[in-house]
Design a protein around this motif. Structure first.
Motif, PDB file in Angstrom:
ATOM      1  N   VAL A  27       0.833  -1.199   0.000  1.00 34.16           N
ATOM      2  CA  VAL A  27       0.000   0.000   0.000  1.00 34.16           C
ATOM      3  C   VAL A  27       0.869   1.250   0.000  1.00 34.16           C
ATOM      4  O   VAL A  27       0.593   2.227  -0.712  1.00 34.16           O
ATOM      5  N   LEU A  28       1.945   1.221   0.786  1.00 34.51           N
ATOM      6  CA  LEU A  28       2.858   2.355   0.839  1.00 34.51           C
ATOM      7  C   LEU A  28       3.531   2.572  -0.508  1.00 34.51           C
ATOM      8  O   LEU A  28       3.664   3.715  -0.971  1.00 34.51           O
ATOM      9  N   SER A  30       2.367   1.757  -3.447  1.00 34.09           N
ATOM     10  CA  SER A  30       1.368   2.286  -4.382  1.00 34.09           C
ATOM     11  C   SER A  30       1.125   3.769  -4.130  1.00 34.09           C
ATOM     12  O   SER A  30       1.008   4.558  -5.076  1.00 34.09           O
ATOM     13  N   SER A  31       1.066   4.151  -2.862  1.00 34.48           N
ATOM     14  CA  SER A  31       0.858   5.565  -2.529  1.00 34.48           C
ATOM     15  C   SER A  31       2.035   6.414  -2.975  1.00 34.48           C
ATOM     16  O   SER A  31       1.854   7.523  -3.497  1.00 34.48           O
ATOM     17  N   TYR A  35       1.400   9.527  -5.496  1.00 33.65           N
ATOM     18  CA  TYR A  35       1.630  10.897  -5.039  1.00 33.65           C
ATOM     19  C   TYR A  35       3.026  11.392  -5.398  1.00 33.65           C
ATOM     20  O   TYR A  35       3.244  12.601  -5.546  1.00 33.65           O
TER      21      TYR A  35
END
Length: 226
Positions: A27-28, A30-31, A35
């Motif tokens: 998840v990190l 992908s973020s 961003y």
């Protein structure tokens, strides 16, 4: 079950259902990709706008009265990122005024607090990771990985005191600086430092000559200058 899985399952959206099998590390990543790409694009646009639309970023450059030597320095397209840190408080104070240097020092104060809090991770992360909790990957270096009643919880308490005492010291240093420079600013021979705003002036005194004569009748004539 990890924190990320529980959160993703509880949020109830379609996107959450598609990502429910991802770990916190995924998840990190992908973020960061999402961003980070947005940040890179906006940063490039800023560099292009700074070069091809300079009036939007150097608004005082065309003013002979308000533009100082400091505002004339554009620096390079990339070198400005470190050269702006070489501008001293004295330069800002003399050329830009008290408000400008206070604003910059406020940002510096916030950065100092953030750095101190970040440096706590040097010893907190290993303590959390070796606490024997049930989490893995990124969650293993969080406070949630420390079992209830573990003596390693004192590490978080120590970190809080370090941040708290550091914030107080930085505040003391900033107030000491402000007191010195504020006094130095107020004793400067500036019109706004020695001006008094007067309102509700009677209509028969609303002219320069009438107002001067009125104040000269109250004070010494030599003390009132036209």
């Amino acid at each position: 079950m990890s924190h990320s899985t529980r959160y993703l399952e509880d949020c109830g959206g379609l996107e959450c259902e598609d990502m429910s099998g991802l770990s916190m590390l995924e998840v990190l990543r992908s973020s960061l990709r999402l961003y980070g790409s947005i940040f890179a694009a906006m940063f490039v646009l800023f560099l292009l706008g700074r070069r091809y639309q300079p009036k939007a970023y150097f608004v005082l450059e065309g003013s002979e009265e308000e533009c100082t030597e400091l505002c004339k320095q554009r620096f390079g397209p990339i070198s400005w990122m470190w050269k702006v840190f070489r501008v001293t408080d004295e330069e800002l104070f003399e050329q830009c005024g008290m408000d400008a240097v206070c604003f910059i020092r406020t940002l510096g104060y916030g950065m100092g607090v953030a750095v101190i809090a970040t440096l706590n991770g040097i010893y907190l992360f290993p303590i959390y990771a070796t606490s024997g909790g049930e989490f893995s990957e990124l969650e293993a270096v969080t406070l949630g990985n420390v079992p209830e009643g573990s003596p390693k919880l004192f590490a978080a308490t120590v970190a809080c005191y370090i941040v708290y005492c550091s914030v107080l010291y930085l505040l003391y240093r900033e107030f000491s600086w402000y007191t010195t420079y504020r006094h130095a600013y107020l004793v400067r021979q500036r019109i706004d430092n020695y001006s008094v705003y007067v309102k509700f002036i009677p209509s028969h005194l609303r002219s320069n000559d009438a107002l001067i004569e009125y104040f000269r009748s109250i004070f010494d004539k030599d003390a009132v200058i036209d």
